[in-house]
Design a protein around this motif. Sequence first.
Motif, PDB file in Angstrom:
ATOM      1  N   GLY A  92       0.809  -1.213   0.000  1.00  0.00           N
ATOM      2  CA  GLY A  92       0.000   0.000   0.000  1.00  0.00           C
ATOM      3  C   GLY A  92       0.842   1.263   0.000  1.00  0.00           C
ATOM      4  O   GLY A  92       0.434   2.283  -0.569  1.00  0.00           O
ATOM      5  N   ALA A  93       2.012   1.205   0.602  1.00  0.00           N
ATOM      6  CA  ALA A  93       2.874   2.386   0.662  1.00  0.00           C
ATOM      7  C   ALA A  93       3.438   2.754  -0.709  1.00  0.00           C
ATOM      8  O   ALA A  93       3.920   3.878  -0.904  1.00  0.00           O
ATOM      9  CB  ALA A  93       4.025   2.132   1.654  1.00  0.00           C
ATOM     10  N   ARG A  94       3.353   1.825  -1.665  1.00  0.00           N
ATOM     11  CA  ARG A  94       3.919   2.083  -2.990  1.00  0.00           C
ATOM     12  C   ARG A  94       2.855   2.470  -4.013  1.00  0.00           C
ATOM     13  O   ARG A  94       3.171   2.655  -5.194  1.00  0.00           O
ATOM     14  CB  ARG A  94       4.680   0.843  -3.470  1.00  0.00           C
ATOM     15  CG  ARG A  94       5.835   0.458  -2.528  1.00  0.00           C
ATOM     16  CD  ARG A  94       6.613  -0.715  -3.046  1.00  0.00           C
ATOM     17  NE  ARG A  94       7.343  -0.393  -4.274  1.00  0.00           N
ATOM     18  CZ  ARG A  94       8.117  -1.258  -4.934  1.00  0.00           C
ATOM     19  NH1 ARG A  94       8.264  -2.491  -4.469  1.00  0.00           N
ATOM     20  NH2 ARG A  94       8.731  -0.886  -6.033  1.00  0.00           N
ATOM     21  N   LEU A  95       1.600   2.601  -3.587  1.00  0.00           N
ATOM     22  CA  LEU A  95       0.563   3.080  -4.500  1.00  0.00           C
ATOM     23  C   LEU A  95       0.882   4.496  -4.951  1.00  0.00           C
ATOM     24  O   LEU A  95       1.359   5.316  -4.153  1.00  0.00           O
ATOM     25  CB  LEU A  95      -0.810   3.047  -3.813  1.00  0.00           C
ATOM     26  CG  LEU A  95      -1.413   1.663  -3.551  1.00  0.00           C
ATOM     27  CD1 LEU A  95      -2.667   1.799  -2.701  1.00  0.00           C
ATOM     28  CD2 LEU A  95      -1.734   0.960  -4.867  1.00  0.00           C
ATOM     29  N   ASP A  98      -3.444   8.392  -9.104  1.00  0.00           N
ATOM     30  CA  ASP A  98      -4.879   8.339  -8.821  1.00  0.00           C
ATOM     31  C   ASP A  98      -5.242   7.160  -7.940  1.00  0.00           C
ATOM     32  O   ASP A  98      -6.151   7.255  -7.097  1.00  0.00           O
ATOM     33  CB  ASP A  98      -5.665   8.264 -10.131  1.00  0.00           C
ATOM     34  CG  ASP A  98      -5.557   9.544 -10.951  1.00  0.00           C
ATOM     35  OD1 ASP A  98      -5.064  10.548 -10.411  1.00  0.00           O
ATOM     36  OD2 ASP A  98      -5.972   9.523 -12.128  1.00  0.00           O
ATOM     37  N   ALA A  99      -4.545   6.017  -8.109  1.00  0.00           N
ATOM     38  CA  ALA A  99      -4.841   4.849  -7.272  1.00  0.00           C
ATOM     39  C   ALA A  99      -4.576   5.160  -5.802  1.00  0.00           C
ATOM     40  O   ALA A  99      -5.354   4.763  -4.917  1.00  0.00           O
ATOM     41  CB  ALA A  99      -4.005   3.655  -7.729  1.00  0.00           C
ATOM     42  N   ALA A 100      -3.497   5.885  -5.506  1.00  0.00           N
ATOM     43  CA  ALA A 100      -3.191   6.261  -4.118  1.00  0.00           C
ATOM     44  C   ALA A 100      -4.250   7.194  -3.566  1.00  0.00           C
ATOM     45  O   ALA A 100      -4.665   7.075  -2.394  1.00  0.00           O
ATOM     46  CB  ALA A 100      -1.813   6.911  -4.050  1.00  0.00           C
ATOM     47  N   VAL A 101      -4.728   8.121  -4.396  1.00  0.00           N
ATOM     48  CA  VAL A 101      -5.780   9.040  -3.947  1.00  0.00           C
ATOM     49  C   VAL A 101      -7.048   8.269  -3.602  1.00  0.00           C
ATOM     50  O   VAL A 101      -7.683   8.509  -2.565  1.00  0.00           O
ATOM     51  CB  VAL A 101      -6.069  10.092  -5.040  1.00  0.00           C
ATOM     52  CG1 VAL A 101      -7.289  10.934  -4.665  1.00  0.00           C
ATOM     53  CG2 VAL A 101      -4.855  10.983  -5.252  1.00  0.00           C
ATOM     54  N   MET A 102      -7.413   7.314  -4.448  1.00  0.00           N
ATOM     55  CA  MET A 102      -8.648   6.571  -4.217  1.00  0.00           C
ATOM     56  C   MET A 102      -8.522   5.614  -3.031  1.00  0.00           C
ATOM     57  O   MET A 102      -9.498   5.356  -2.324  1.00  0.00           O
ATOM     58  CB  MET A 102      -9.054   5.816  -5.482  1.00  0.00           C
ATOM     59  CG  MET A 102      -9.490   6.727  -6.616  1.00  0.00           C
ATOM     60  SD  MET A 102     -10.776   7.922  -6.088  1.00  0.00           S
ATOM     61  CE  MET A 102     -11.111   8.749  -7.655  1.00  0.00           C
ATOM     62  N   ALA A 103      -7.318   5.093  -2.806  1.00  0.00           N
ATOM     63  CA  ALA A 103      -7.113   4.262  -1.613  1.00  0.00           C
ATOM     64  C   ALA A 103      -7.322   5.102  -0.357  1.00  0.00           C
ATOM     65  O   ALA A 103      -7.931   4.655   0.626  1.00  0.00           O
ATOM     66  CB  ALA A 103      -5.713   3.654  -1.632  1.00  0.00           C
ATOM     67  N   PHE A 110      -7.106  -2.445   4.446  1.00  0.00           N
ATOM     68  CA  PHE A 110      -7.027  -3.461   3.402  1.00  0.00           C
ATOM     69  C   PHE A 110      -6.043  -4.525   3.838  1.00  0.00           C
ATOM     70  O   PHE A 110      -5.035  -4.261   4.478  1.00  0.00           O
ATOM     71  CB  PHE A 110      -6.682  -2.892   2.029  1.00  0.00           C
ATOM     72  CG  PHE A 110      -5.644  -1.815   1.993  1.00  0.00           C
ATOM     73  CD1 PHE A 110      -4.292  -2.112   2.019  1.00  0.00           C
ATOM     74  CD2 PHE A 110      -6.030  -0.483   1.915  1.00  0.00           C
ATOM     75  CE1 PHE A 110      -3.346  -1.105   1.962  1.00  0.00           C
ATOM     76  CE2 PHE A 110      -5.082   0.523   1.841  1.00  0.00           C
ATOM     77  CZ  PHE A 110      -3.731   0.216   1.878  1.00  0.00           C
ATOM     78  N   GLU A 111      -6.402  -5.748   3.453  1.00  0.00           N
ATOM     79  CA  GLU A 111      -5.620  -6.911   3.847  1.00  0.00           C
ATOM     80  C   GLU A 111      -4.788  -7.376   2.650  1.00  0.00           C
ATOM     81  O   GLU A 111      -4.929  -6.853   1.533  1.00  0.00           O
ATOM     82  CB  GLU A 111      -6.550  -8.032   4.314  1.00  0.00           C
ATOM     83  CG  GLU A 111      -7.557  -8.455   3.251  1.00  0.00           C
ATOM     84  CD  GLU A 111      -8.766  -9.191   3.832  1.00  0.00           C
ATOM     85  OE1 GLU A 111      -8.920 -10.368   3.478  1.00  0.00           O
ATOM     86  OE2 GLU A 111      -9.529  -8.583   4.611  1.00  0.00           O
ATOM     87  N   ALA A 112      -3.957  -8.374   2.880  1.00  0.00           N
ATOM     88  CA  ALA A 112      -3.193  -8.963   1.787  1.00  0.00           C
ATOM     89  C   ALA A 112      -4.082  -9.926   0.999  1.00  0.00           C
ATOM     90  O   ALA A 112      -5.046 -10.481   1.539  1.00  0.00           O
ATOM     91  CB  ALA A 112      -1.977  -9.704   2.328  1.00  0.00           C
ATOM     92  N   VAL A 113      -3.759 -10.093  -0.287  1.00  0.00           N
ATOM     93  CA  VAL A 113      -4.501 -11.047  -1.118  1.00  0.00           C
ATOM     94  C   VAL A 113      -3.984 -12.438  -0.806  1.00  0.00           C
ATOM     95  O   VAL A 113      -2.872 -12.803  -1.189  1.00  0.00           O
ATOM     96  CB  VAL A 113      -4.321 -10.724  -2.614  1.00  0.00           C
ATOM     97  CG1 VAL A 113      -4.979 -11.798  -3.472  1.00  0.00           C
ATOM     98  CG2 VAL A 113      -4.898  -9.356  -2.939  1.00  0.00           C
TER      99      VAL A 113
END
Length: 498
Positions: A92-95, A98-103, A110-113
């Motif tokens: 998550g720290a590497r988002l 726009d993806a980081a903004v939406m996160a 959020f958990e790991a897959v």
Amino acid sequence: MPGKHGRMHAPALLTPEQMYRADALAVAAGISSLTLMENAGRAVAEEILRRFGARRTLVLCGPGNNGGDGFVVARYLRDWGWPVRVALFGDGARLKGDAAVMAKRWGGPFEAVTTSEGCDLIIDALFGAGLSKPLPDQLVKLIGAVKVPVVAIDIPSGIDGATGAARPVAFDADLTVTFFRKKPGHVLMPGRHCCGKVVVADIGIPDRVLDEIAPLLAENSAPVLPAAAPRQHKYQRGHAVVVSGAAHQTGAARLAAMAALRVGAGLVTIASPKEAMAANAAHLTAIMLAEADDALALGRLLADRRKNAICIGPAAGPGSPTRAKVRAALASGAAVVLDADALTSFAEAPDELFSAIAEYPGRACVMTPHEGEFSRLFSDLSASTDSKCEKALKAAQRSGAFLLVKGPDSVATSPAGKAVVNTNAPPSLATAGSGDVLAGLVTGLLAQGMEPLDAAAAAMWLHGEAARKFGDSGLIAEDLPGLVARVISSGIPENPLL
């Protein structure tokens, strides 16, 4: 030479690269990329709401913009009262972007897959159409364990959006929501099967961006067919010729001939070897019969320029006599459809066929191979990792012919680089003689003056729609010509001949 009647109006397909370009053009026109992502996520959430009641939902997010869309979906569903979990593939720290903004706007954990257990619905927002390398083993294992409905954002993860290939597996989605236009991966197998129902959502990209992108790929649609004018006589509807095989191989030519007649050709003649005249005569009524024992006789028959389209190949028999008849057909000036044995006869010398096609560039030539016949003429292309569209396009450019490469995802292509993918053909068309009918449909449409790519595309659509009209089981090739006539009479738009 074919006229300009009955042109197609098929919806464009965009490659992943062209879709990136469409996004960029929309942003350049003043639409924020965050707005596009917000609109995309909301569109997916609304489609989910239409089809599913609130249930335990797991949103699988990837590290890029597809994952950003997933965060938007999760936020909307949560705000509408759904129990939602988000799992992120990556750090998550590497988002970024726009993806980081939406996160951040999602705001929840959020958990790991790791697993698909503990949910009743999965939202696949892992990768989207840009995937160009195999999925990690961890995701391959997860996909194999899924036992609940899946909604894919853009395209099921694991499907290459440019080719439809699985890398090496993909989610088997119940619903796929994509944006602005479909991609090749939505319509080419196995991608089309993995997508389930496909919804194309409007997220605010203006249609005018297509003018700059100028896509050359399209999904097939209902054709506009030539119509008989009030004062027209049968010769103005075209005279199609179909070459028959030997006495024990006449049925395929009759199937093609009946298809040409049912699709609207004014006259149809079967050019028959002498030994097969009696067998053909016993079965024919409205279709005429002429003796043409060899290539010289076929050439004399085609000297009547009213005979303006010819189909050769269905059960013609592979070998030098068929090669000679193909050359006579190509030299006649009539539009030519090469199918089955007409193609296999040149398997050892494909350049000989391509040279014969090139001698008369003003004459339309359509080849209608299935994948085996394609591989005999274009072995290097068949073995490549290109998409079916790319293979067919390269084959059309090499051969100088229009191609209709048959299959559950039949593709029609032109030497000029255009391609149309057919999507309405049901599995019931995998029956003996079905391809002969398709070749006859192309021939009958060429006889009426349709441009070759349009004729091939119209034939594919009519062929598929006829089988759909019949139903799921029991279809045989003899049913198809009559069903085509019913499809046409049920309301296909018409374009009167001028």
